[in-house]
Design a protein around this motif. Structure first.
Motif, mmCIF file in Angstrom:
data_model
loop_
_atom_site.group_PDB
_atom_site.id
_atom_site.type_symbol
_atom_site.label_atom_id
_atom_site.label_comp_id
_atom_site.label_asym_id
_atom_site.label_seq_id
_atom_site.Cartn_x
_atom_site.Cartn_y
_atom_site.Cartn_z
ATOM 1 N N HIS A 1 -31.257 -69.530 102.472
ATOM 2 C CA HIS A 1 -30.580 -68.259 102.723
ATOM 3 C C HIS A 1 -30.097 -67.639 101.417
ATOM 4 N N PHE A 2 -29.418 -68.433 100.589
ATOM 5 C CA PHE A 2 -28.898 -67.896 99.332
ATOM 6 C C PHE A 2 -30.027 -67.473 98.395
ATOM 7 N N LYS A 3 -31.123 -68.193 98.425
ATOM 8 C CA LYS A 3 -32.262 -67.831 97.569
ATOM 9 C C LYS A 3 -32.902 -66.527 98.067
ATOM 10 N N GLU A 4 -33.047 -66.394 99.381
ATOM 11 C CA GLU A 4 -33.653 -65.190 99.951
ATOM 12 C C GLU A 4 -32.846 -63.942 99.619
ATOM 13 N N TYR A 5 -31.524 -64.061 99.690
ATOM 14 C CA TYR A 5 -30.654 -62.918 99.427
ATOM 15 C C TYR A 5 -29.971 -63.035 98.063
ATOM 16 N N GLY A 6 -30.627 -63.739 97.146
ATOM 17 C CA GLY A 6 -30.055 -63.972 95.831
ATOM 18 C C GLY A 6 -29.674 -62.704 95.101
ATOM 19 N N LEU B 1 -23.062 -58.862 94.194
ATOM 20 C CA LEU B 1 -21.714 -58.830 94.768
ATOM 21 C C LEU B 1 -20.757 -59.792 94.066
ATOM 22 N N LEU B 2 -21.309 -60.787 93.387
ATOM 23 C CA LEU B 2 -20.489 -61.711 92.600
ATOM 24 C C LEU B 2 -20.287 -61.217 91.168
ATOM 25 N N GLY B 3 -20.885 -60.079 90.843
ATOM 26 C CA GLY B 3 -20.818 -59.544 89.490
ATOM 27 C C GLY B 3 -19.521 -58.814 89.194
ATOM 28 N N LEU C 1 -18.796 -77.663 98.466
ATOM 29 C CA LEU C 1 -20.162 -77.259 98.748
ATOM 30 C C LEU C 1 -20.439 -75.837 98.281
ATOM 31 N N ILE C 2 -19.590 -74.901 98.695
ATOM 32 C CA ILE C 2 -19.853 -73.506 98.341
ATOM 33 C C ILE C 2 -19.679 -73.289 96.845
ATOM 34 N N GLY C 3 -18.805 -74.064 96.209
ATOM 35 C CA GLY C 3 -18.614 -73.927 94.765
ATOM 36 C C GLY C 3 -19.869 -74.254 93.987
ATOM 37 N N VAL C 4 -20.506 -75.377 94.303
ATOM 38 C CA VAL C 4 -21.711 -75.757 93.560
ATOM 39 C C VAL C 4 -22.885 -74.852 93.924
ATOM 40 N N ILE C 5 -22.926 -74.369 95.165
ATOM 41 C CA ILE C 5 -24.002 -73.452 95.559
ATOM 42 C C ILE C 5 -23.878 -72.133 94.808
ATOM 43 N N LEU C 6 -22.664 -71.600 94.717
ATOM 44 C CA LEU C 6 -22.482 -70.328 94.027
ATOM 45 C C LEU C 6 -22.742 -70.461 92.532
ATOM 46 N N ASP C 7 -22.424 -71.593 91.953
ATOM 47 C CA ASP C 7 -22.785 -71.825 90.558
ATOM 48 C C ASP C 7 -24.299 -71.778 90.388
ATOM 49 N N TRP C 8 -25.010 -72.344 91.351
ATOM 50 C CA TRP C 8 -26.480 -72.337 91.351
ATOM 51 C C TRP C 8 -27.018 -70.912 91.471
ATOM 52 N N ALA D 1 -26.239 -68.877 88.226
ATOM 53 C CA ALA D 1 -27.099 -69.328 87.124
ATOM 54 C C ALA D 1 -28.559 -68.957 87.354
ATOM 55 N N ASP D 2 -28.823 -68.191 88.419
ATOM 56 C CA ASP D 2 -30.167 -67.707 88.755
ATOM 57 C C ASP D 2 -31.096 -68.844 89.158
ATOM 58 N N PHE D 3 -30.593 -69.747 89.971
ATOM 59 C CA PHE D 3 -31.377 -70.791 90.608
ATOM 60 C C PHE D 3 -32.139 -71.661 89.604
ATOM 61 N N PRO D 4 -31.398 -72.385 88.765
ATOM 62 C CA PRO D 4 -32.038 -73.189 87.714
ATOM 63 C C PRO D 4 -32.857 -74.364 88.229
ATOM 64 N N SER D 5 -32.614 -74.824 89.448
ATOM 65 C CA SER D 5 -33.409 -75.904 90.027
ATOM 66 C C SER D 5 -34.048 -75.415 91.319
ATOM 67 N N GLU D 6 -35.164 -76.025 91.683
ATOM 68 C CA GLU D 6 -35.855 -75.632 92.898
ATOM 69 C C GLU D 6 -34.995 -75.912 94.130
ATOM 70 N N THR D 7 -35.159 -75.092 95.142
ATOM 71 C CA THR D 7 -34.354 -75.211 96.356
ATOM 72 C C THR D 7 -34.445 -76.607 96.962
ATOM 73 N N GLU D 8 -35.654 -77.132 97.071
ATOM 74 C CA GLU D 8 -35.856 -78.450 97.668
ATOM 75 C C GLU D 8 -35.150 -79.533 96.862
ATOM 76 N N ASP D 9 -35.283 -79.479 95.554
ATOM 77 C CA ASP D 9 -34.666 -80.489 94.690
ATOM 78 C C ASP D 9 -33.145 -80.422 94.769
ATOM 79 N N PHE D 10 -32.616 -79.215 94.753
ATOM 80 C CA PHE D 10 -31.167 -79.044 94.801
ATOM 81 C C PHE D 10 -30.621 -79.529 96.140
ATOM 82 N N SER D 11 -31.354 -79.258 97.211
ATOM 83 C CA SER D 11 -30.940 -79.704 98.538
ATOM 84 C C SER D 11 -30.833 -81.225 98.601
#
Length: 204
Positions: A101-106, A112-114, A161-168, A171-181
């Protein structure tokens, strides 16, 4: 986004065009500097079309945020919507739904976080995630004599959980979604015991 499912196809397209135009403008200038004229010009619609759906730009912003929150809630609940409990030690890739979800609406989240908007979007989103944890989960305390505060424990997990996700996201999704999950699954395994799902009727 969730509201679009029940709208006429033409209305759905119009709203999405307004959403995208607004987000694009918010990348370029402060929220206070954006005018309705800017929005309709970039979206390619008349002023009348805008006022058919919104009274002011605040309404457009609030609808975007509400839509994101609805979609995030649905994605967050997807792994356990048909379950009665979760064995934390068996977690592997359950976070994939919320991460997708976060990647789709990144683009929306990053904007909005800017710095061009004054609302505390990060705080609102964090509170939304934690509220779901408190509403849905009932932690089982398997350690004798600890008498853990379950609400506090859920807040700990929710904000973490939301803290580390928002950092991700930021940072413009530095790791792949599957790996991060999978990494998030490993982190949650440091907890022990079972989490019971409560208020199951509210999940649907």
């Amino acid at each position: 986004m969730i509201e679009f499912e029940y709208l006429d196809k033409r209305v759905r397209r119009t709203k999405l065009d307004f959403y995208n135009a607004f987000i694009e403008l918010l990348k370029q200038k402060k929220y206070e500097q954006i005018t309705i004229k800017d929005i309709i010009s970039l979206a390619g619609y008349s002023r009348g079309s805008f006022y058919n759906h919104y009274r002011e730009k605040d309404d457009l912003l609030n609808e975007i945020i509400d839509s994101l929150f609805h979609e995030a809630s649905r994605a967050q609940r997807a792994p356990y919507i048909n379950e009665d409990s979760i064995d934390v030690l068996s977690l592997e890739n359950e976070a994939i739904f919320i991460l997708r979800h976060f990647k789709e609406y990144g683009n929306y989240y990053q904007t909005l976080l800017g710095e061009n908007i004054r609302i505390d979007f990060r705080g609102q989103l964090s509170n939304q995630v934690v509220a779901i944890f408190l509403e849905d989960f009932d932690m089982e305390d398997t350690t004798e004599g600890n008498n853990l505060d379950k609400d506090l424990l859920n807040k700990y997990y929710g904000y973490g959980l939301i803290g580390v996700i928002l950092d991700w996201v930021i940072a413009d999704f530095p790791s792949e979604t599957e790996d991060f999950s999978k990494e998030l699954g490993k982190i949650f395994k440091y907890s022990h015991g079972t989490t019971r799902i409560k208020n199951k009727r509210r999940l649907h």
